[in-house]
Design a protein around this motif. Structure first.
Motif, short mmCIF file in Angstrom:
data_model
loop_
_atom_site.label_atom_id
_atom_site.label_comp_id
_atom_site.label_asym_id
_atom_site.label_seq_id
_atom_site.Cartn_x
_atom_site.Cartn_y
_atom_site.Cartn_z
N ARG A 1 46.13 37.71 -3.99
CA ARG A 1 45.48 37.64 -2.48
C ARG A 1 46.37 38.36 -1.74
N PRO A 2 46.17 38.83 -0.59
CA PRO A 2 47.18 39.34 -0.09
C PRO A 2 48.24 39.12 0.76
N ALA A 3 49.16 39.41 0.77
CA ALA A 3 50.42 38.85 1.38
C ALA A 3 50.25 38.14 3.01
N ALA A 4 49.26 38.75 3.47
CA ALA A 4 48.66 38.02 5.14
C ALA A 4 49.33 37.14 5.20
N HIS A 5 48.78 36.10 3.91
CA HIS A 5 49.09 35.15 4.10
C HIS A 5 50.37 34.52 4.26
N THR B 1 45.68 22.14 8.32
CA THR B 1 44.09 22.64 8.88
C THR B 1 43.55 22.84 7.92
N LEU B 2 42.29 22.88 9.01
CA LEU B 2 41.58 22.88 7.58
C LEU B 2 41.30 25.03 7.34
N CYS B 3 41.92 25.64 8.71
CA CYS B 3 41.88 26.94 7.98
C CYS B 3 42.95 27.20 6.87
N GLU B 4 44.14 26.72 6.90
CA GLU B 4 45.04 26.77 5.64
C GLU B 4 44.24 26.19 4.65
N THR B 5 43.88 25.01 4.60
CA THR B 5 42.49 24.89 3.64
C THR B 5 42.10 25.78 2.75
N MET B 6 41.36 25.88 3.64
CA MET B 6 39.99 27.11 3.54
C MET B 6 40.70 28.20 3.11
N LEU C 1 29.41 33.28 -0.72
CA LEU C 1 28.94 33.43 0.40
C LEU C 1 29.55 33.76 1.60
N ARG C 2 29.65 34.63 2.43
CA ARG C 2 30.46 34.91 3.43
C ARG C 2 29.70 34.79 4.64
N PHE C 3 29.60 33.57 5.02
CA PHE C 3 29.19 33.76 7.16
C PHE C 3 29.47 32.84 8.42
N SER C 4 30.62 33.03 8.69
CA SER C 4 31.00 32.47 9.97
C SER C 4 31.30 33.01 11.04
N MET C 5 30.99 31.95 12.25
CA MET C 5 30.34 32.76 13.29
C MET C 5 31.55 33.63 13.66
N GLY C 6 30.61 35.21 13.93
CA GLY C 6 32.16 36.12 14.58
C GLY C 6 32.66 36.34 13.76
N GLY C 7 32.76 35.80 12.35
CA GLY C 7 33.34 35.97 11.13
C GLY C 7 35.52 35.67 11.38
N THR C 8 35.01 34.63 12.01
CA THR C 8 36.90 33.94 12.56
C THR C 8 37.01 33.51 11.02
N MET C 9 36.64 32.47 10.33
CA MET C 9 37.42 32.07 9.05
C MET C 9 37.59 33.15 8.73
N GLU C 10 36.91 33.99 8.22
CA GLU C 10 36.95 35.13 7.21
C GLU C 10 38.48 36.02 7.42
N LYS C 11 38.41 36.64 8.80
CA LYS C 11 39.42 36.85 9.66
C LYS C 11 40.66 35.74 9.46
N ASN C 12 40.45 35.27 9.99
CA ASN C 12 42.05 34.64 10.19
C ASN C 12 42.19 33.53 9.03
N CYS C 13 41.11 33.09 7.98
CA CYS C 13 41.59 32.04 7.50
C CYS C 13 42.03 32.40 5.86
N ALA C 14 40.89 33.86 5.92
CA ALA C 14 41.26 34.79 4.80
C ALA C 14 41.90 35.70 4.74
N LYS C 15 42.13 35.98 5.58
CA LYS C 15 42.62 37.29 5.83
C LYS C 15 41.97 38.93 5.49
N LEU C 16 40.46 38.97 5.99
CA LEU C 16 39.67 39.33 5.60
C LEU C 16 40.16 40.87 6.33
N PRO C 17 40.88 41.75 6.50
CA PRO C 17 40.97 43.06 7.95
C PRO C 17 39.83 43.34 8.02
#
Ligand code: NAG
Ligand code: NAG
Ligand code: NAG
Length: 516
Positions: free
Chosen positions: A464-468, A246-251, A173-189
């Motif tokens: 995985r996008p090279a954005a990571h 960090t949490l973000c890096e691990t996720m 599932l996708r859902f983080s508040m404001g989509g920040t986890m998807e955007k910043n940690c998973a690099k979803l454009p």
């Protein structure tokens, strides 16, 4: 004694029978409520295909009935933090969600959601510690040699367990508040120019002012509001892994973030099954008017007396029969056309030919079922992604959006009549339905395919996008823009200097001539 040859032959036969040459072992980090209902569909499908599925579940959980026989197995984590704590958290949240949240602006609502998430940190920490610092359990999990972990990222820790066990993992599932986890940690454009920030109550068609709001929201979630107490979790993860992280890096290490990667929305939808006999009789008794299905989701099963009466009195005035999933005290204004149920087979009811409309809180599961079966909606959204979901359905002309706290009985009645009698709602939702069904493979098959894909290839790092691997300024090409601007500035500077120089020379030469 059966000869060994026969045993092998039988085993082989069984393998052919189940058709699973590549069966593996799956470990699951789930969460509760509708999130569990959704992931369960995937897990049962995996089990049906011969995979061994093990779910790590806390003892105090509402929807995971780990004591029932099932095709998936459970490892129960016993918790000292009692059921009361979890129930208190839930009840406080429901009170907030039902009575307060519909009155709040998207801004205030996001702030309240943050408070709720942060309040559960102590509980989640306790849960996580009970897994990762239980040597017996971790040894058992390690020895089981799982091929993949499936994780609902709405609560932390699953990714940490996967890292500790060195097992590739997939987020569902996708859902983080404001989509920040998807955007910043998973690099979803997510360009804020056309991707509405989750919880911002906007669509992908934004006016200038709405785009301003969207950018403000994006910044708000990036720098101020947060779903997780990141400072706490960063430290917790670093201690557990024995290295700074960090949490973000691990996720962000997930092989696949399923819904960002494949459109698997509505994977739980199925053709309708026949209804229980009494329910079918009630539905048939509606005659040509048909029925309305009403549910506020898995969490909200009762309302205040005042609100329930307001809603019931509106329902009493429509010619349709109503099936209302409601566990509260029977409202005094309840009409003869309305039946209350503790539970309804929602998918089967929405797929019934007599169903004319769906009154919903706007959870994704219900919305997808309504799209799948082509049923127009009246939305009574409360919290999280619900207002967004209803606004998106409204933008498609498939729903009317209502505010449960401010609407009158007449408003609600009007909304219902509109959705039932104005044919455009049915036409629009049927169009969405046709698009939804026009897929080469069912969403569930695609979800399972990619999970098995990760198992077969022991990861999917190549996807995985090279954005990571980039810094934030590289990601936004700020270094390149800076460099190009510097080049342009240098050229302008040089050209100006040259011009000035030649101009002066020219003037000097002119003066000389004059003097001569
Ligand atoms: C919500 O707002 C309406 C109208 O603005 C008001 O009448 C109602 O009391 C409010 N409800 C709550 C719980 O604040
Ligand atoms: C650790 O895990 C094992 C195996 O699941 C369980 O039997 C045991 O009760 C757990 N210990 C604690 C202290 O929770
Ligand atoms: C719903 O029921 C629960 C438990 O029975 C109760 O605590 C809660 O106050 C009720 N909620 C509303 C909105 O009436």
């Amino acid at each position: 004694m059966v000869p060994e040859k026969w045993v092998s032959a039988l085993l082989l036969l069984q393998l052919c029978w189940t058709g699973c040459g590549n069966c593996g072992k799956v470990l699951v980090w789930p969460s509760d409520m509708s999130h569990w209902l959704n992931i369960k569909t995937i897990l049962e499908e995996l089990a049906d295909r011969g995979h061994e599925v093990m779910v790590l579940t806390p003892s105090h959980i509402f929807f995971v009935d780990y004591y029932q026989p099932s095709t998936v197995n459970f490892e129960v984590i016993f918790m000292e933090i009692g059921r009361e704590t979890v129930e208190d958290l839930l009840n406080d949240f429901l009170e907030l969600a039902v009575n307060i949240m519909p009155n709040l602006s998207s801004w205030q609502s996001a702030k309240k959601m943050q408070d709720v998430f942060l309040r559960s940190t102590a509980y989640l920490k306790h849960l996580c510690e009970n897994v990762i610092y239980n040597q017996t359990l971790m040894k058992k999990l390690k020895e089981a040699n799982y091929n993949i972990m499936i994780i609902d990222p709405v609560v932390p820790c699953g990714d940490l367990i996967a890292e500790l066990l060195a097992v590739p993992f997939v987020h569902t599932l996708r859902f983080s508040m404001g989509g920040t986890m998807e955007k910043n940690c998973a690099k979803l454009p997510s360009p804020p120019s056309y991707v509405p920030v989750p919880m911002g109550r906007l669509t992908d068609r934004m006016t200038f002012l709405e785009r301003v709001k969207n950018v403000m929201f994006s910044l708000l979630f990036d720098f101020w509001l947060q779903q997780f107490d990141t400072r706490f979790w960063d430290q917790f993860y670093s201690e557990a892994l024995g290295k700074p992280t960090t949490l973000c890096e691990t996720m962000g290490k997930a092989e696949i973030y399923l819904p960002n990667f494949e459109f698997v929305g509505g994977l739980h939808c199925k053709p309708a099954k026949p209804l229980p006999k009494e329910m079918e009789e009630f539905v048939q008794s509606s005659g040509e008017h048909g029925v309305v299905v009403f549910s506020l989701g898995s969490m909200v099963t009762n309302l205040t007396e005042e609100k329930a009466n307001l809603i019931a009195s509106a329902l009493a005035q429509i010619p349709q029969k109503v099936l209302w999933r409601y566990k509260g005290v029977k409202p005094a204004t309840l009409g003869a056309n309305t039946q209350l149920y503790d539970w309804i087979p929602q998918n089967d009811l929405l797929g019934h030919p007599k169903t004319k409309a769906f009154i919903t809180h706007g959870g994704t599961n219900g919305i997808y079922e309504a799209i799948y079966h082509g049923v127009p909606m009246v939305g009574l959204p409360m919290f999280a992604d619900q207002p967004d979901n209803i606004i998106h359905m409204k933008a498609k002309g498939a729903a009317v959006d209502m505010n449960m706290n401010t609407m009158t009985s007449a408003d609600f009645l009007n909304a219902l009549r509109t959705v039932i009698n104005d044919p455009s709602y049915k036409e629009n939702v049927m169009r969405l339905s046709k698009i939804h069904h026009d897929q080469p493979l069912k969403p569930l098959d695609r979800a399972v395919f990619w999970i098995e894909f990760v198992m077969r290839h022991k990861g999917a790092k190549h996807l995985r996008p090279a954005a990571h691997d980039l810094t934030w300024y590289q990601y936004h090409s700020l270094d390149v823009i800076g460099f190009l601007l510097a080049c342009v500035a240098t050229v302008i500077f040089l050209v100006t200097k040259c011009c000035l120089f030649s101009f002066q020379k020219f003037r000097k030469a002119g003066k000389k001539k004059k003097r001569e």
